[in-house]
Scaffold this motif. Sequence first.
Motif, PDB file in Angstrom:
ATOM      1  N   ARG A   1       0.833  -1.203   0.000  1.00 27.70           N
ATOM      2  CA  ARG A   1       0.000   0.000   0.000  1.00 27.70           C
ATOM      3  C   ARG A   1       0.872   1.259   0.000  1.00 27.70           C
ATOM      4  O   ARG A   1       0.496   2.304   0.517  1.00 27.70           O
ATOM      5  CB  ARG A   1      -0.957   0.026   1.193  1.00 27.70           C
ATOM      6  N   GLY A   2       2.038   1.115  -0.627  1.00 35.05           N
ATOM      7  CA  GLY A   2       2.949   2.235  -0.757  1.00 35.05           C
ATOM      8  C   GLY A   2       2.758   2.955  -2.087  1.00 35.05           C
ATOM      9  O   GLY A   2       1.760   2.756  -2.784  1.00 35.05           O
ATOM     10  N   ASP A   3       3.750   3.771  -2.453  1.00 38.32           N
ATOM     11  CA  ASP A   3       3.635   4.595  -3.653  1.00 38.32           C
ATOM     12  C   ASP A   3       5.019   4.778  -4.253  1.00 38.32           C
ATOM     13  O   ASP A   3       5.953   5.206  -3.563  1.00 38.32           O
ATOM     14  CB  ASP A   3       3.030   5.957  -3.286  1.00 38.32           C
ATOM     15  N   VAL A   4       5.166   4.441  -5.551  1.00 36.07           N
ATOM     16  CA  VAL A   4       6.429   4.600  -6.257  1.00 36.07           C
ATOM     17  C   VAL A   4       6.174   5.199  -7.630  1.00 36.07           C
ATOM     18  O   VAL A   4       5.051   5.154  -8.158  1.00 36.07           O
ATOM     19  CB  VAL A   4       7.176   3.252  -6.428  1.00 36.07           C
ATOM     20  N   LEU A   5       7.214   5.783  -8.205  1.00 33.70           N
ATOM     21  CA  LEU A   5       7.164   6.244  -9.591  1.00 33.70           C
ATOM     22  C   LEU A   5       8.501   5.951 -10.231  1.00 33.70           C
ATOM     23  O   LEU A   5       9.495   5.678  -9.558  1.00 33.70           O
ATOM     24  CB  LEU A   5       6.799   7.731  -9.673  1.00 33.70           C
ATOM     25  N   ALA A   6       8.533   6.018 -11.575  1.00 39.23           N
ATOM     26  CA  ALA A   6       9.765   5.769 -12.327  1.00 39.23           C
ATOM     27  C   ALA A   6      10.116   6.983 -13.163  1.00 39.23           C
ATOM     28  O   ALA A   6       9.231   7.645 -13.715  1.00 39.23           O
ATOM     29  CB  ALA A   6       9.620   4.535 -13.215  1.00 39.23           C
ATOM     30  N   LEU A   7      11.400   7.264 -13.234  1.00 39.12           N
ATOM     31  CA  LEU A   7      11.909   8.414 -13.969  1.00 39.12           C
ATOM     32  C   LEU A   7      12.918   7.934 -15.001  1.00 39.12           C
ATOM     33  O   LEU A   7      14.003   7.460 -14.654  1.00 39.12           O
ATOM     34  CB  LEU A   7      12.564   9.394 -12.987  1.00 39.12           C
ATOM     35  N   ALA A   8      12.565   8.023 -16.272  1.00 36.15           N
ATOM     36  CA  ALA A   8      13.474   7.637 -17.353  1.00 36.15           C
ATOM     37  C   ALA A   8      14.461   8.763 -17.636  1.00 36.15           C
ATOM     38  O   ALA A   8      14.150   9.937 -17.436  1.00 36.15           O
ATOM     39  CB  ALA A   8      12.675   7.316 -18.617  1.00 36.15           C
TER      40      ALA A   8
ATOM     41  N   THR B   1      -0.339   2.227 -18.994  1.00 37.97           N
ATOM     42  CA  THR B   1       0.587   1.837 -17.940  1.00 37.97           C
ATOM     43  C   THR B   1       1.776   2.775 -17.868  1.00 37.97           C
ATOM     44  O   THR B   1       2.198   3.194 -16.780  1.00 37.97           O
ATOM     45  CB  THR B   1       1.060   0.389 -18.154  1.00 37.97           C
ATOM     46  N   ARG B   2       2.324   3.135 -19.007  1.00 42.43           N
ATOM     47  CA  ARG B   2       3.462   4.065 -18.979  1.00 42.43           C
ATOM     48  C   ARG B   2       3.039   5.418 -18.422  1.00 42.43           C
ATOM     49  O   ARG B   2       3.774   6.028 -17.628  1.00 42.43           O
ATOM     50  CB  ARG B   2       4.058   4.226 -20.374  1.00 42.43           C
ATOM     51  N   ALA B   3       1.868   5.910 -18.808  1.00 39.80           N
ATOM     52  CA  ALA B   3       1.388   7.186 -18.284  1.00 39.80           C
ATOM     53  C   ALA B   3       1.196   7.129 -16.772  1.00 39.80           C
ATOM     54  O   ALA B   3       1.420   8.118 -16.063  1.00 39.80           O
ATOM     55  CB  ALA B   3       0.079   7.574 -18.967  1.00 39.80           C
ATOM     56  N   LEU B   4       0.798   5.978 -16.256  1.00 43.54           N
ATOM     57  CA  LEU B   4       0.562   5.826 -14.827  1.00 43.54           C
ATOM     58  C   LEU B   4       1.849   5.874 -14.021  1.00 43.54           C
ATOM     59  O   LEU B   4       1.906   6.526 -12.971  1.00 43.54           O
ATOM     60  CB  LEU B   4      -0.163   4.498 -14.570  1.00 43.54           C
ATOM     61  N   TRP B   5       2.892   5.200 -14.497  1.00 44.93           N
ATOM     62  CA  TRP B   5       4.082   5.014 -13.683  1.00 44.93           C
ATOM     63  C   TRP B   5       5.199   6.007 -13.965  1.00 44.93           C
ATOM     64  O   TRP B   5       6.143   6.109 -13.181  1.00 44.93           O
ATOM     65  CB  TRP B   5       4.615   3.589 -13.857  1.00 44.93           C
ATOM     66  N   GLU B   6       5.140   6.732 -15.080  1.00 47.00           N
ATOM     67  CA  GLU B   6       6.249   7.608 -15.450  1.00 47.00           C
ATOM     68  C   GLU B   6       5.764   9.038 -15.679  1.00 47.00           C
ATOM     69  O   GLU B   6       5.659   9.498 -16.817  1.00 47.00           O
ATOM     70  CB  GLU B   6       6.979   7.060 -16.678  1.00 47.00           C
ATOM     71  N   PRO B   7       5.475   9.776 -14.588  1.00 52.60           N
ATOM     72  CA  PRO B   7       4.944  11.127 -14.732  1.00 52.60           C
ATOM     73  C   PRO B   7       5.994  12.182 -15.071  1.00 52.60           C
ATOM     74  O   PRO B   7       5.641  13.331 -15.346  1.00 52.60           O
ATOM     75  CB  PRO B   7       4.344  11.407 -13.341  1.00 52.60           C
TER      76      PRO B   7
END
Length: 476
Positions: free
Chosen positions: A93-100, A129-135
């Motif tokens: 129940r955490g929160d992560v994001l990815a930065l290319a 999916t990409r829009a969700l995880w890579e803001p």
Amino acid sequence: MLAVESGSKPFRSVWQRQIAAAEEANDPGAFTAFIGYEWTSLIQGGNMHRVVIYRDGGGKASMVDPFTTEPPAGSINPRDLWTWMANYEDLTRGDVLALAHNGNLSNGIMFPEDAQYDGTALDEDYVRTRALWEPMYEATQIKGDGEAHPFLSPNDEFADYETWDKGNLNMSELKTDDMLAGEYAREALKTGLKLEARLGTNPYKFGMVGSTDSHTSLATAQEDNFFGKHSGTEPSPGRPGHVVGQFGDVVILGWEQAASGLAAVWAAENTREAIFDAMERKEVYATTGSRIGVRFFGGWGYTDEDLTSRSPAFAGYGKGVPMGGDLPAAPESAAAPTFMVFALKDPIGGNLDRIQIVKGWMTADGATEEKVYDVAWGGDRVPGEDGKLPPVGSTVDVARASWTNTIGAAELGTVWTDPDFDPAERAFYYARVIEIPTPRWTAYDAFRMGSEVPEESPMETQERAYTSPIWYTPKG
């Protein structure tokens, strides 16, 4: 950030040490230390790296090992990284994001339009999916600036800035022009408009940030305090001419490193939670190392009085959206959107040359276009017959690695209305703020240490900031 490499079997204990270090350094309200790591996918030399950033503390972050590229559990496919991120959030129940980052070293595979690197066609699941995880996207760093490229933007005189376009990350494949469209932020923003029209979601609806990508643990992105990629490229008399990488006949010299960049975030407070939330909503901007302050808002009714109130953010939020947002529906009385932009110079840096607004849009026939507008500038310059603003000039004394702030402006701002707006066309807008010329790090090396700088090396630079875009989507 911890770089988790393929084959690093004891990474569990290393991960725990990294978590402990971040927890010890984190001081809410004073200093924010995020837990995170780098997923180092390399596809036939093409860079596909992502930095995974946690909103969470060590209690949640330690529950799941980082996702690596090492088989059988790991993968080099970004889709598998996004699946791991979803599983992490479901479990903790955490929160992560990815930065290319460093799409300019991906040889065209960072921002695909039709199919990803393995030939798999882009579909609705990929774009959602990409829009969700890579803001966000890291648009500038030590291995070159990634905002724009002169081949893609030939009418933009500022597009050729700290350009790295020799090949992929390990230089096993040299660059060709057809690869560039899949590598640079502005082109990706344009491609995203087309994908949204085709698949329903824009996977490249990202905010822009900068980072150093250095391995020194030092925040040294300023030209007069540049420590290079790693300990082997720290300041030394021969640094500008040193070979920092050689792959066959391709040589990368020290002077080609870029003293860049910084990530700026408009957050309510200096905490993990507030900063992470601002990154997720894309209220961020990139600089190439200078500490320029920028506000950028879009709406349908900003006025000069809003700007000159000296508190433009109140009207900015109240009458529209900040950088990273989507324009609200237009009122019946509005003919075109208005944008309010305000910039302050770095307190110890160069004055500002100009503010530009970069617009990209998709035409009725599905093609994409772009245009750069000069909207505010220092001095009494007047655009020429070609619409271009004359250069600001230069006060740089290369021999002394110095300059004077006798040109440009300490602050610039304006309210701008798009003169070419078509309500039927998808579009994005972002601000680019450019400083007057100042000495590049190579000039400081020459002045301080007597370094011999190769003739082809620039000795001046024009630092800049890139805001996150604001998007417009037609009704229906």
